[in-house]
Design a protein around this motif. Structure first.
Motif, PDB file in Angstrom:
ATOM      1  N   SER A  21      39.564  64.139 108.791  1.00  0.00           N
ATOM      2  CA  SER A  21      38.464  65.078 108.997  1.00  0.00           C
ATOM      3  C   SER A  21      38.103  65.562 107.389  1.00  0.00           C
ATOM      4  CB  SER A  21      38.671  66.316 109.417  1.00  0.00           C
ATOM      5  OG  SER A  21      39.452  67.032 108.774  1.00  0.00           O
ATOM      6  N   ARG A  22      36.560  65.423 107.191  1.00  0.00           N
ATOM      7  CA  ARG A  22      36.232  65.610 106.134  1.00  0.00           C
ATOM      8  C   ARG A  22      36.398  67.102 105.387  1.00  0.00           C
ATOM      9  NH1 ARG A  22      31.490  67.699 103.891  1.00  0.00           N
ATOM     10  NH2 ARG A  22      30.126  65.815 102.066  1.00  0.00           N
ATOM     11  N   LYS A  23      36.681  68.124 106.191  1.00  0.00           N
ATOM     12  CA  LYS A  23      37.170  69.010 105.686  1.00  0.00           C
ATOM     13  C   LYS A  23      38.280  68.740 104.915  1.00  0.00           C
ATOM     14  CE  LYS A  23      35.889  72.968 107.953  1.00  0.00           C
ATOM     15  NZ  LYS A  23      35.887  74.197 108.714  1.00  0.00           N
ATOM     16  N   PHE A  24      39.552  68.306 105.740  1.00  0.00           N
ATOM     17  CA  PHE A  24      40.511  67.892 105.245  1.00  0.00           C
ATOM     18  C   PHE A  24      40.683  67.325 104.019  1.00  0.00           C
ATOM     19  CE2 PHE A  24      45.180  66.973 106.053  1.00  0.00           C
ATOM     20  CZ  PHE A  24      46.020  67.956 105.294  1.00  0.00           C
ATOM     21  N   SER A  25      40.054  66.007 104.081  1.00  0.00           N
ATOM     22  CA  SER A  25      40.017  65.361 103.397  1.00  0.00           C
ATOM     23  C   SER A  25      39.482  66.091 101.762  1.00  0.00           C
ATOM     24  CB  SER A  25      38.860  64.628 102.942  1.00  0.00           C
ATOM     25  OG  SER A  25      40.001  63.478 104.719  1.00  0.00           O
ATOM     26  N   ILE A  26      38.502  66.834 102.193  1.00  0.00           N
ATOM     27  CA  ILE A  26      37.908  67.420 100.665  1.00  0.00           C
ATOM     28  C   ILE A  26      38.968  68.334  99.854  1.00  0.00           C
ATOM     29  CG2 ILE A  26      36.874  69.416  99.804  1.00  0.00           C
ATOM     30  CD1 ILE A  26      34.022  67.824 101.386  1.00  0.00           C
ATOM     31  N   LEU A  27      39.805  68.882 101.205  1.00  0.00           N
ATOM     32  CA  LEU A  27      40.871  69.639 100.643  1.00  0.00           C
ATOM     33  C   LEU A  27      41.983  69.113  99.705  1.00  0.00           C
ATOM     34  CD1 LEU A  27      42.574  72.249 100.620  1.00  0.00           C
ATOM     35  CD2 LEU A  27      43.306  71.974 102.622  1.00  0.00           C
ATOM     36  N   ILE A  28      42.649  67.425 100.384  1.00  0.00           N
ATOM     37  CA  ILE A  28      43.318  66.944  99.349  1.00  0.00           C
ATOM     38  C   ILE A  28      43.270  66.202  98.607  1.00  0.00           C
ATOM     39  CG2 ILE A  28      44.239  64.837  99.394  1.00  0.00           C
ATOM     40  CD1 ILE A  28      44.534  65.313 103.290  1.00  0.00           C
ATOM     41  N   TYR A  29      41.309  66.331  98.356  1.00  0.00           N
ATOM     42  CA  TYR A  29      40.852  65.673  96.510  1.00  0.00           C
ATOM     43  C   TYR A  29      40.681  67.135  96.083  1.00  0.00           C
ATOM     44  CZ  TYR A  29      38.924  62.308 100.412  1.00  0.00           C
ATOM     45  OH  TYR A  29      38.398  60.995 100.628  1.00  0.00           O
ATOM     46  N   ALA A  30      40.859  67.887  96.408  1.00  0.00           N
ATOM     47  CA  ALA A  30      40.645  69.317  95.727  1.00  0.00           C
ATOM     48  C   ALA A  30      42.614  69.976  94.741  1.00  0.00           C
ATOM     49  CB  ALA A  30      40.545  70.988  96.299  1.00  0.00           C
ATOM     50  N   LEU A  31      42.971  69.428  95.958  1.00  0.00           N
ATOM     51  CA  LEU A  31      44.360  69.894  95.766  1.00  0.00           C
ATOM     52  C   LEU A  31      44.685  68.447  94.364  1.00  0.00           C
ATOM     53  CD1 LEU A  31      46.722  70.312  99.338  1.00  0.00           C
ATOM     54  CD2 LEU A  31      45.833  71.857  96.835  1.00  0.00           C
ATOM     55  N   GLY A  32      44.198  66.787  94.977  1.00  0.00           N
ATOM     56  CA  GLY A  32      44.285  65.995  93.987  1.00  0.00           C
ATOM     57  C   GLY A  32      44.363  66.609  92.454  1.00  0.00           C
ATOM     58  N   ILE A  33      42.945  67.011  92.625  1.00  0.00           N
ATOM     59  CA  ILE A  33      42.993  67.373  90.953  1.00  0.00           C
ATOM     60  C   ILE A  33      43.636  68.902  90.437  1.00  0.00           C
ATOM     61  CG2 ILE A  33      41.078  68.729  89.573  1.00  0.00           C
ATOM     62  CD1 ILE A  33      38.993  67.193  91.977  1.00  0.00           C
ATOM     63  N   VAL A  34      44.443  69.314  91.259  1.00  0.00           N
ATOM     64  CA  VAL A  34      45.547  70.104  90.719  1.00  0.00           C
ATOM     65  C   VAL A  34      46.196  69.650  90.021  1.00  0.00           C
ATOM     66  CG1 VAL A  34      46.194  71.922  91.520  1.00  0.00           C
ATOM     67  CG2 VAL A  34      44.072  72.189  92.378  1.00  0.00           C
ATOM     68  N   GLY A  35      46.727  68.497  91.093  1.00  0.00           N
ATOM     69  CA  GLY A  35      47.502  67.415  90.786  1.00  0.00           C
ATOM     70  C   GLY A  35      47.808  66.944  89.793  1.00  0.00           C
ATOM     71  N   PHE A  36      46.567  66.117  88.974  1.00  0.00           N
ATOM     72  CA  PHE A  36      46.584  65.636  87.754  1.00  0.00           C
ATOM     73  C   PHE A  36      46.220  66.257  86.837  1.00  0.00           C
ATOM     74  CE2 PHE A  36      45.096  62.222  90.637  1.00  0.00           C
ATOM     75  CZ  PHE A  36      45.069  61.345  90.393  1.00  0.00           C
ATOM     76  N   SER A  37      45.543  67.497  87.413  1.00  0.00           N
ATOM     77  CA  SER A  37      45.302  68.632  86.312  1.00  0.00           C
ATOM     78  C   SER A  37      46.812  68.848  85.508  1.00  0.00           C
ATOM     79  CB  SER A  37      44.053  69.716  86.157  1.00  0.00           C
ATOM     80  OG  SER A  37      43.061  68.717  86.752  1.00  0.00           O
ATOM     81  N   SER A  38      47.280  69.555  86.808  1.00  0.00           N
ATOM     82  CA  SER A  38      48.933  70.071  86.494  1.00  0.00           C
ATOM     83  C   SER A  38      49.933  69.424  85.207  1.00  0.00           C
ATOM     84  CB  SER A  38      49.343  70.952  87.468  1.00  0.00           C
ATOM     85  OG  SER A  38      48.880  69.943  88.596  1.00  0.00           O
ATOM     86  N   THR A  39      49.501  68.007  85.571  1.00  0.00           N
ATOM     87  CA  THR A  39      50.095  67.170  85.023  1.00  0.00           C
ATOM     88  C   THR A  39      49.761  66.812  84.127  1.00  0.00           C
ATOM     89  OG1 THR A  39      50.763  65.463  87.413  1.00  0.00           O
ATOM     90  CG2 THR A  39      51.842  64.639  85.623  1.00  0.00           C
ATOM     91  N   VAL A  40      48.894  67.213  83.855  1.00  0.00           N
ATOM     92  CA  VAL A  40      48.887  66.837  82.280  1.00  0.00           C
ATOM     93  C   VAL A  40      49.150  68.208  81.338  1.00  0.00           C
ATOM     94  CG1 VAL A  40      46.573  66.609  80.675  1.00  0.00           C
ATOM     95  CG2 VAL A  40      46.926  65.814  82.436  1.00  0.00           C
ATOM     96  N   ILE A  41      48.330  69.492  81.478  1.00  0.00           N
ATOM     97  CA  ILE A  41      48.905  70.742  81.278  1.00  0.00           C
ATOM     98  C   ILE A  41      50.207  71.277  80.997  1.00  0.00           C
ATOM     99  CG2 ILE A  41      48.525  73.272  81.478  1.00  0.00           C
ATOM    100  CD1 ILE A  41      45.632  72.382  82.881  1.00  0.00           C
ATOM    101  N   PHE A  42      50.757  71.113  82.558  1.00  0.00           N
ATOM    102  CA  PHE A  42      52.310  71.606  82.862  1.00  0.00           C
ATOM    103  C   PHE A  42      53.219  70.601  81.377  1.00  0.00           C
ATOM    104  CE2 PHE A  42      51.846  73.385  87.173  1.00  0.00           C
ATOM    105  CZ  PHE A  42      50.828  74.336  85.889  1.00  0.00           C
ATOM    106  N   THR A  43      53.110  69.698  81.466  1.00  0.00           N
ATOM    107  CA  THR A  43      54.077  68.603  80.828  1.00  0.00           C
ATOM    108  C   THR A  43      53.575  68.979  78.857  1.00  0.00           C
ATOM    109  OG1 THR A  43      53.729  66.148  82.198  1.00  0.00           O
ATOM    110  CG2 THR A  43      54.477  66.388  79.957  1.00  0.00           C
TER     111      THR A  43
END
Length: 367
Positions: free
Chosen positions: A229-251
């Motif tokens: 669904s569009r709503k769940f896709s947006i949630l996954i995109y948001a979590l993806g952004i968190v994933g990208f950001s946390s990889t950079v920052i946490f590393t």
């Protein structure tokens, strides 16, 4: 000899190939994902080249860390593509061994000999060169892994046939292959005693059945078949952004804490990289599966996808040639150097792969 049965088997194989080709035509985003993933791996290896030896407080290191962090999804996405294609097909295991596994083995032998020979010419001893041939170049571990997944395809197909069973497998795999190991790793930074204690408990459980890259293999099938669904896709995109950001920052944080480059959040089984991979796969599916490509565009996409395997295998050689010529991420501003060198390596690798794909014997066995 039963010639009737042989003819039937050949006809069945041709029908399977045609079915797979039609499916690939309908799902152009698989080809696009494969091209993107190949480029991502190239960027990763380019950015990582000076990641270890550069001052962790420097601008260059932070730039390398940024690029290295945002392309960690490459191999997981490769695996998801394979799972989406093979688990939805009906190729018999005999054909997978004959057509797919044998090709990977011959490709490994050729390219491993190629890189080992270069190592020997550069001054490595016979023993070191032989070890390099047996183990393969640093990027060729992927071939060992994907062969292992191909070998268990019949079992995995039984799992994905049952939707509830498939979801149960993915839940267990997410918990035991990704979440718990990352908790243990992060705990290990603060206190090795607690980390070792938790690892000991997990080792006793011995839940090896759901460990490894099977989670990505099955997940690729799951997302390729399921309408999100569009709503769940947006949630996954948001979590993806968190994933990208946390990889950079946490590393960066872990590196400062340890006083040396830390790969703690770079693994393919970290939560952050998992979120990156799922985000990229779903985004490309949602976007590119809806685009009506022209026949010319389809042809270009198909060719690049076809050449991607050879490009993956040859790209470290292209990187080393550029380094020999004095071109690396420290030659000029790293912020520009990484993507510019990435484009050069991409073009050079696909050009070489394209040439090899037009040589009858080589295109069949090594690319």
């Amino acid at each position: 000899m039963d010639y009737g049965k042989q003819n039937f088997d050949r006809q069945t194989d041709r029908q399977t190939d045609r079915q797979t080709d039609r499916q690939t035509d309908r799902q152009a985003y698989y080809d696009i994902l494969r091209i993107f993933a190949t480029f991502a791996v190239m960027i990763l290896h380019i950015a990582a080249d000076n990641w270890y030896g550069t001052d962790i407080h420097s601008f260059e290191w932070n730039v390398s860390n940024f690029y290295d962090s945002i392309v960690r999804w490459g191999v997981p996405v490769f695996t998801m593509i394979s799972g989406a294609l093979f688990l939805s097909g009906n190729q018999p295991i005999e054909r997978i061994y004959k057509k797919n596994i044998s090709r990977i083995i011959t490709a490994f032998l050729f390219w491993s000999l190629f890189y080992a020979s270069i190592s020997f010419v550069r001054g490595a001893g016979i023993k070191s060169a032989l070890d390099a041939f047996i183990n393969g170049h640093y990027h060729m571990w992927f071939l060992f892994m994907i062969v292992g997944l191909y070998m268990v395809i019949p079992f995995l197909r039984l799992i994905v046939k049952d939707n509830s069973l498939m979801k149960y497998f993915l839940i267990l795999a997410f918990i035991f292959a990704i979440v718990i190991p990352e908790i243990i790793s992060v705990t290990g930074i603060v206190n090795d005693k607690y980390s070792s204690f938790m690892q000991g408990i997990i080792d006793k459980v011995s839940l090896n059945f759901v460990l490894g890259y099977t989670i990505y293999f099955i997940l690729g099938y799951y997302f390729s078949r399921k309408d999100i669904s569009r709503k769940f896709s947006i949630l996954i995109y948001a979590l993806g952004i968190v994933g990208f950001s946390s990889t950079v920052i946490f590393t960066a944080v872990a590196t400062r804490y340890q006083g040396k480059p830390s790969e703690l959040f770079f693994g393919n089984f970290t939560v952050n990289v998992f979120l990156e991979a799922v985000c990229i796969f779903l985004f490309c599916k949602n976007v590119f599966s809806k685009i009506k490509f022209s026949e010319k565009a389809k042809g270009i996409i198909f060719l690049l996808s076809k050449y991607s395997f050879g490009a993956y295998l040859i790209h470290p050689f292209v990187i080393s040639v550029l380094k020999y010529l004095g071109l690396n991420t420290l030659t000029f501003n790293s912020l520009l150097a990484v993507p510019i060198i990435g484009v050069i390596v991409f073009c050079g690798s696909f050009l070489i792969s394209g040439i090899l794909n037009h040589i009858p014997i080589l295109k069949k066995y090594i690319v």
